[in-house]
Scaffold this active site. Structure first.
Site, short mmCIF file in Angstrom:
data_model
loop_
_atom_site.label_atom_id
_atom_site.label_comp_id
_atom_site.label_asym_id
_atom_site.label_seq_id
_atom_site.Cartn_x
_atom_site.Cartn_y
_atom_site.Cartn_z
N SER A 254 -58.03 5.85 -52.47
CA SER A 254 -58.77 6.74 -50.84
C SER A 254 -58.11 5.71 -50.00
CB SER A 254 -60.27 6.59 -50.78
OG SER A 254 -60.38 7.74 -52.03
N LEU A 255 -57.16 5.90 -49.13
CA LEU A 255 -56.43 5.24 -48.53
C LEU A 255 -56.53 5.89 -46.58
CD1 LEU A 255 -54.56 3.19 -48.62
CD2 LEU A 255 -52.33 4.96 -47.97
N HIS A 256 -56.01 6.77 -46.57
CA HIS A 256 -56.51 7.15 -44.96
C HIS A 256 -55.87 6.11 -43.55
CE1 HIS A 256 -59.12 9.19 -47.75
NE2 HIS A 256 -60.37 8.93 -47.77
N SER B 183 -61.23 8.27 -59.06
CA SER B 183 -60.44 8.02 -57.19
C SER B 183 -61.09 6.93 -56.92
CB SER B 183 -61.15 9.47 -56.45
OG SER B 183 -60.80 8.62 -55.14
N CYS C 84 -65.02 18.12 -60.53
CA CYS C 84 -65.42 17.28 -59.70
C CYS C 84 -66.41 16.88 -59.74
CB CYS C 84 -64.47 17.56 -58.44
SG CYS C 84 -65.21 16.20 -57.46
N CYS D 212 -68.10 5.63 -45.22
CA CYS D 212 -67.26 5.58 -44.65
C CYS D 212 -67.53 6.61 -43.64
CB CYS D 212 -65.64 6.62 -46.32
SG CYS D 212 -66.02 5.18 -47.44
N CYS E 186 -74.14 7.23 -52.05
CA CYS E 186 -73.23 6.32 -51.83
C CYS E 186 -73.53 4.94 -50.90
CB CYS E 186 -71.82 6.76 -51.47
SG CYS E 186 -69.91 5.67 -51.80
N GLU F 87 -69.11 6.15 -55.57
CA GLU F 87 -68.11 4.87 -56.17
C GLU F 87 -68.19 4.79 -57.60
OE1 GLU F 87 -65.18 3.96 -54.68
OE2 GLU F 87 -64.67 3.03 -56.92
N ASN G 104 -62.16 17.83 -44.28
CA ASN G 104 -63.91 19.26 -44.45
C ASN G 104 -64.78 19.06 -43.11
OD1 ASN G 104 -62.20 20.95 -45.93
ND2 ASN G 104 -62.35 19.41 -47.12
N CYS H 66 -67.00 11.01 -44.23
CA CYS H 66 -67.93 11.69 -45.52
C CYS H 66 -69.21 11.19 -45.17
CB CYS H 66 -67.08 10.45 -46.95
SG CYS H 66 -68.07 10.95 -48.17
N CYS I 181 -63.70 18.54 -50.77
CA CYS I 181 -64.07 17.06 -50.13
C CYS I 181 -64.88 16.77 -49.01
CB CYS I 181 -62.72 16.33 -50.01
SG CYS I 181 -61.53 16.82 -51.77
N GLU J 162 -73.81 16.41 -57.02
CA GLU J 162 -73.45 17.21 -56.70
C GLU J 162 -72.48 17.56 -58.07
OE1 GLU J 162 -75.24 19.60 -52.92
OE2 GLU J 162 -72.74 18.74 -52.60
N1 SAH Z 1 -65.42 6.69 -53.41
C1 SAH Z 1 -65.20 7.19 -53.72
C2 SAH Z 1 -64.67 8.93 -54.29
C3 SAH Z 1 -64.69 9.96 -54.23
S1 SAH Z 1 -63.72 11.00 -53.70
C4 SAH Z 1 -63.39 7.28 -53.26
O1 SAH Z 1 -63.75 6.55 -52.40
O2 SAH Z 1 -62.17 8.11 -53.81
C5 SAH Z 1 -63.73 11.97 -52.06
C6 SAH Z 1 -62.92 11.79 -51.56
O3 SAH Z 1 -62.79 12.62 -50.83
C7 SAH Z 1 -62.56 10.73 -50.82
O4 SAH Z 1 -60.35 10.48 -50.73
C8 SAH Z 1 -63.06 10.61 -49.47
O5 SAH Z 1 -62.11 9.90 -48.60
C9 SAH Z 1 -62.67 12.04 -49.07
N2 SAH Z 1 -63.17 12.49 -48.19
C10 SAH Z 1 -64.50 12.15 -48.10
N3 SAH Z 1 -64.67 12.36 -46.51
C11 SAH Z 1 -64.73 13.90 -46.59
C12 SAH Z 1 -63.88 14.69 -45.36
N4 SAH Z 1 -65.22 15.31 -44.78
N5 SAH Z 1 -62.96 15.88 -45.85
C13 SAH Z 1 -62.09 15.20 -46.75
N6 SAH Z 1 -61.79 14.12 -47.69
C14 SAH Z 1 -62.79 13.39 -47.68
#
Ligand code: SAH
Length: 386
Positions: free
Chosen positions: A242-244, A220, A126, A137, A133, A189, A319, A140, A362, A112
């Site tokens: 993508s820190l979190h 990212s 995007c 995570c 992947c 990734e 999300n 995700c 996202c 997508e």
């Molecule tokens: N693999 C790379 C590229 C993907 S970016 C990375 O991890 O950065 C997608 C972004 O959306 C990342 O920051 C991811 O952590 C975030 N993301 C994933 N699932 C999400 C969700 N359910 N709600 C909000 N953000 C999310």
């Protein structure tokens, strides 16, 4: 070069697949013309320049459109190379104007791509770098889908072309264009597919083509530390991380890649990212998960972690997707978190969820593509023939 071999035939013979010219950098396009005997080495650069403008500035999908190239050469090009777009398997438009395309690159290989209006200078695309992947995570949706394969540079560029087709934005050099930025934040990734991502960035950033400047391209990553330096030197793209989480215990759980590259290594890698400055800040993405990572203490820990790094922080309301165990933090909690970051001097916009109604936000991207082992594919093809 110029010819790829598809090894998937049932009887084991190889079918040459014509290379799609959209995935060649300017230099490799000139080389491919020489190798295919379509241009002499002396003429190759000029010829490549003409073809380049047709493909990347005008959006041509057919060699016959290239009216400043003689007919015989056009015929040779059409025999040797391909210019067709991949198939659009589905297209959805959200109530907020976000558009999502499900693109079928090959049977069973779908990813997508999402256009978000009013992000960046005008609007951001995007793009996906892989189908599926490997990272898993926990929050995700894409992480629930196993890796099918890396996308090629042509397939990454095709996402930009499809968006331009749909937005009616050819030629690329028009002033009013709505696709101004690209973020590698779709499926996959990007740092596990850096060769193809770097080639795609070389192609889309060319001034006589799609013309999206490297400063408007953001890659990212979940933190593939050993590739950060190469990303910076090869692409000069903007970096997003993508820190979190602000401690290893929690980040190991949310982003399992952290077990390989823990926070101390990640932060050192980011500090060394080529070209970092106040004008070229790193974006830190932080998904707001209710009761998981959203306390004021964690906001303060984030401030300490980022000390000295030219940074922006993007707070992403979680999300939801079907089957997830997580919930989005309450709005007041997100605002309190943002206020702490603001007081410490960080711009920390809360990312408004876009396209949630069509699962385009996202982390909501996922396709039905499954990895099919080559042996199973051959069996299926044999059964089809029988
Ligand atoms: N693999 C790379 C590229 C993907 S970016 C990375 O991890 O950065 C997608 C972004 O959306 C990342 O920051 C991811 O952590 C975030 N993301 C994933 N699932 C999400 C969700 N359910 N709600 C909000 N953000 C999310």
């Amino acid at each position: 070069m110029g010819v790829r071999l598809d090894l998937s035939r049932a009887d084991g013979t190889q079918i040459p697949v014509r290379a799609n010219l959209s995935g060649l950098t300017r230099a490799s396009l000139a080389e491919a013309l020489v190798r295919a005997d379509i241009a002499t080495p002396e003429k190759a650069r000029m010829r490549a320049g003409q073809i380049w403008r047709w493909i990347h500035n005008n959006g041509a999908t057919d060699f016959d459109a290239m009216t400043n190239i003689d007919k015989a050469t056009r015929a040779r090009l059409a025999e040797t190379f391909d210019l067709a777009r991949p198939e659009i398997a589905a297209r959805q438009v959200s109530a907020d104007g976000t558009r999502k395309w499900l693109i079928r690159f090959a049977p069973g290989v779908e990813a997508e791509c999402v256009y978000i209006p009013d992000v960046g200078r005008a609007g951001a695309l995007c793009v996906s770098s892989q189908v599926g992947c490997t990272l898993n995570c926990r929050f995700c949706h894409t992480g629930t889908q196993a890796l099918v394969r890396n996308l090629t540079a042509a397939e990454i560029v095709a996402q930009v072309q499809i968006a331009r087709d749909d937005l009616g934005e050819w030629p690329s050099d028009r002033a009013d264009r709505r696709l101004s930025n690209i973020v590698f934040m779709g499926m996959g990734e990007p740092l596990y597919n850096l060769d193809q991502v770097a080639a795609a960035i070389d192609i889309v950033s060319d001034n006589e083509g799609l013309g999206i400047s490297r400063r408007r391209i953001t890659v990212s990553t979940a933190g593939v530390v050993p590739e950060l330096k190469a990303l910076g030197t090869r692409t000069q793209a903007m970096l997003a991380i993508s820190l979190h989480a602000t401690n290893d215990a929690l980040r190991n759980e949310l982003v399992p890649l952290n077990k390989h590259y823990p926070l101390a290594e990640l932060m050192a890698g980011i500090r060394a990212y080529p070209g970092l400055s106040n004008a070229r800040r790193v974006t830190f993405e932080y998904v707001m998960l209710k009761g998981v990572n959203d306390t004021p203490a964690e906001a303060l820990a984030l401030v300490r972690l980022l000390a000295g790094i030219p940074a922006k922080i993007n707070l992403i309301p979680f999300n939801p997707w079907p089957g997830t165990a997580y919930e989005c933090s309450d709005w007041a909690t997100i605002e309190a978190f943002a206020a702490i970051l603001n007081r410490a001097g960080y711009a920390s916009p809360i990312r408004t969820p876009r396209g949630r109604d069509i699962l385009a936000a996202c982390g909501q991207l996922r396709t039905e593509s499954l990895k099919v082992r080559a042996s199973d594919r051959r069996k299926a093809a044999a059964a089809d023939v029988a």
